[in-house]
Design a protein around this motif. Structure first.
Motif, PDB file in Angstrom:
ATOM      1  N   SER A   6      -6.367  -6.338   8.721  1.00 31.26           N
ATOM      2  CA  SER A   6      -5.618  -5.109   8.536  1.00 31.26           C
ATOM      3  C   SER A   6      -6.541  -3.999   8.055  1.00 31.26           C
ATOM      4  O   SER A   6      -6.471  -2.869   8.527  1.00 31.26           O
ATOM      5  CB  SER A   6      -4.484  -5.332   7.523  1.00 31.26           C
ATOM      6  OG  SER A   6      -3.610  -6.345   7.966  1.00 31.26           O
ATOM      7  N   ASP A 155       3.608  -7.386   8.795  1.00 35.35           N
ATOM      8  CA  ASP A 155       2.480  -6.582   8.321  1.00 35.35           C
ATOM      9  C   ASP A 155       2.561  -5.200   8.952  1.00 35.35           C
ATOM     10  O   ASP A 155       2.239  -5.030  10.133  1.00 35.35           O
ATOM     11  CB  ASP A 155       1.157  -7.258   8.691  1.00 35.35           C
ATOM     12  CG  ASP A 155      -0.042  -6.552   8.079  1.00 35.35           C
ATOM     13  OD1 ASP A 155       0.137  -5.455   7.510  1.00 35.35           O
ATOM     14  OD2 ASP A 155      -1.157  -7.099   8.167  1.00 35.35           O
ATOM     15  N   PRO A 253       3.249  -9.222   3.546  1.00 31.87           N
ATOM     16  CA  PRO A 253       2.932  -9.736   4.884  1.00 31.87           C
ATOM     17  C   PRO A 253       2.611 -11.223   4.914  1.00 31.87           C
ATOM     18  O   PRO A 253       2.928 -11.912   5.873  1.00 31.87           O
ATOM     19  CB  PRO A 253       1.709  -8.903   5.296  1.00 31.87           C
ATOM     20  CG  PRO A 253       1.826  -7.645   4.505  1.00 31.87           C
ATOM     21  CD  PRO A 253       2.426  -8.049   3.199  1.00 31.87           C
TER      22      PRO A 253
END
Length: 315
Positions: A6, A155, A253
Motif C-alpha cells: 500500500s 484496504d 485492512p
C-alpha cells in the motif's frame, strides 16, 4: 495486501503528483488556461490526499490502549473518507467554480504549446503511478472482477490511489481537448467547459470513494472465503457439536475481530473446555493470521436460540 505494498503505491503517486502540480500551476499562470489551473488544483489535492493516507497508515498501526481496546486499525478508514471529502469539496468544487467563471467571462489563452508539453509529461507521470497502483490491485483481486474486488476490498489505500489516478488521466485528456478547441477553433469558453467537466469527473470519483469507505467505516465482515475457512476449522473439531453463531468484523485492512458462539460436548469438564478453546484459537490464528482477536462463547444451542428469539422480539 501487505502494508508495504500500500505504501509503495502511495509513495509513487505522491512523487508524481508533487512534480505534476508544480508544472501545471506554472503553465496555468503563464498561459492563463482555466483547464490547466483546474488540473493543477487536482494534482495539489491528490498530493495532499496521499499525505493523508500515509498519515492514516501510521496512525492505524498504533497498539491498543485502555481508551481504544481494539486498536486503531479503523482510523485508516476515517482518513480515506476524509480524502473523498477533500476531492469533492476542494478538487471538484474549485474546478467547477473556475470553469463556470471562465465560461461566463471567457478569455483567449496564450500559446498552448507549454500546456500541451506539461499535459504530456503529466500523462506519463500519472500513467506510471496508475500502473503501479493497478499492479498492486491485481495482486489482490484474484479471479474477481474489478468492480467486485473494489466492493470487497478491505484496504482503501490502493483503490483510492487507483481511482484518483484514473480520474487524473481522464482529466488530462479533457484538459488537452478543451485547450486545443479553445485555441485552434477560437472558442475561448471551451477552456472553461473543460474545467467544468474535470470538476464533474472529480465529483463522481469522490462519490464512489465515499461510498466504498463509508461501508468500511460502518464495519464490514471478513470475506466469505475467510469465514468459510474459520467455520471449517471449528466445525471439524471433535469437541464442538454446533456452531451457534459466527461474527467477524474488520478493524483494519489486515485485522479481523472474531466472535463465535459454540455448543460443546456435555461430557467435558471446565479444564478440558479451556484446553479446547485454546486449541481452537491456535488453529484459527495459524490458518487465518488476519484474525487478531478471538472471543469464544460456550453456550448450548437451545439457549442460544432462545436468546436470539428474544432479541428478535425486542426489535
Amino acid at each position: 495486501m501487505a502494508a508495504h505494498g500500500s505504501k509503495k503505491v502511495i509513495y509513487a503517486a505522491l512523487a508524481g503528483n508533487t512534480l505534476i502540480a508544480i508544472t501545471k500551476f506554472g503553465a496555468a499562470f503563464y498561459t492563463g488556461s482555466s483547464a490547466m489551473l483546474s488540473e493543477g488544483i487536482h494534482s495539489l489535492v491528490d498530493t495532499g490526499n496521499q499525505g493523508l493516507l500515509l498519515y492514516g497508515i501510521r496512525r492505524s498501526g498504533r497498539p491498543a490502549d485502555k481508551k481504544h481496546p481494539f486498536g486503531y486499525g479503523a482510523e485508516l478508514y476515517f482518513w480515506a473518507f476524509v480524502v473523498a471529502l477533500l476531492i469533492f469539496a476542494v478538487g471538484s468544487g474549485l474546478s467547477l467554480y473556475e470553469g463556470i467563471h471562465k465560461v461566463l467571462h471567457p478569455e483567449p489563452i496564450g500559446n498552448p504549446l507549454i500546456n500541451f508539453i506539461v499535459l504530456g509529461l503529466a500523462f506519463c507521470f500519472e500513467g506510471w503511478a496508475w500502473y503501479v497502483a493497478l499492479q498492486e490491485f491485481r495482486n489482490t483481486k484474484g479471479q474477481r472482477s474489478y468492480f467486485r474486488a473494489v466492493a470487497e476490498s478491505k484496504d482503501p489505500t490502493v483503490f483510492t490511489v487507483l481511482f484518483e489516478d484514473s480520474a487524473a488521466m481522464l482529466g488530462l485528456i479533457v484538459a488537452a481537448v478543451g485547450i486545443g478547441i479553445a485555441y485552434f477553433a477560437q472558442i475561448p469558453w471551451m477552456d472553461g467547459a473543460a474545467s467544468i467537466v474535470i470538476g464533474v469527473i472529480l465529483g463522481v470519483t469522490a462519490f464512489l470513494l465515499a461510498f466504498e469507505t463509508k461501508s468500511l467505516l460502518i464495519g464490514e465482515a471478513a470475506a466469505n472465503e475467510t469465514e468459510v475457512e474459520i467455520t471449517k476449522i471449528v466445525a471439524t473439531h471433535p469437541a464442538v457439536t454446533t456452531i451457534n453463531e459466527l461474527r467477524t468484523l474488520h478493524r483494519g485492512p489486515h485485522e479481523i475481530l472474531l466472535a463465535i458462539s459454540l455448543d460443546f460436548r456435555n461430557d467435558m469438564i471446565v479444564g478440558q473446555l479451556e484446553n479446547v478453546i485454546a486449541d481452537l484459537e491456535q488453529h484459527i490464528r495459524e490458518r487465518v493470521p488476519q484474525v487478531h482477536r478471538i472471543y469464544i462463547e460456550a453456550q448450548s444451542h437451545k439457549d442460544h436460540l432462545e436468546v436470539e428469539q428474544k432479541l428478535d422480539g425486542d426489535v
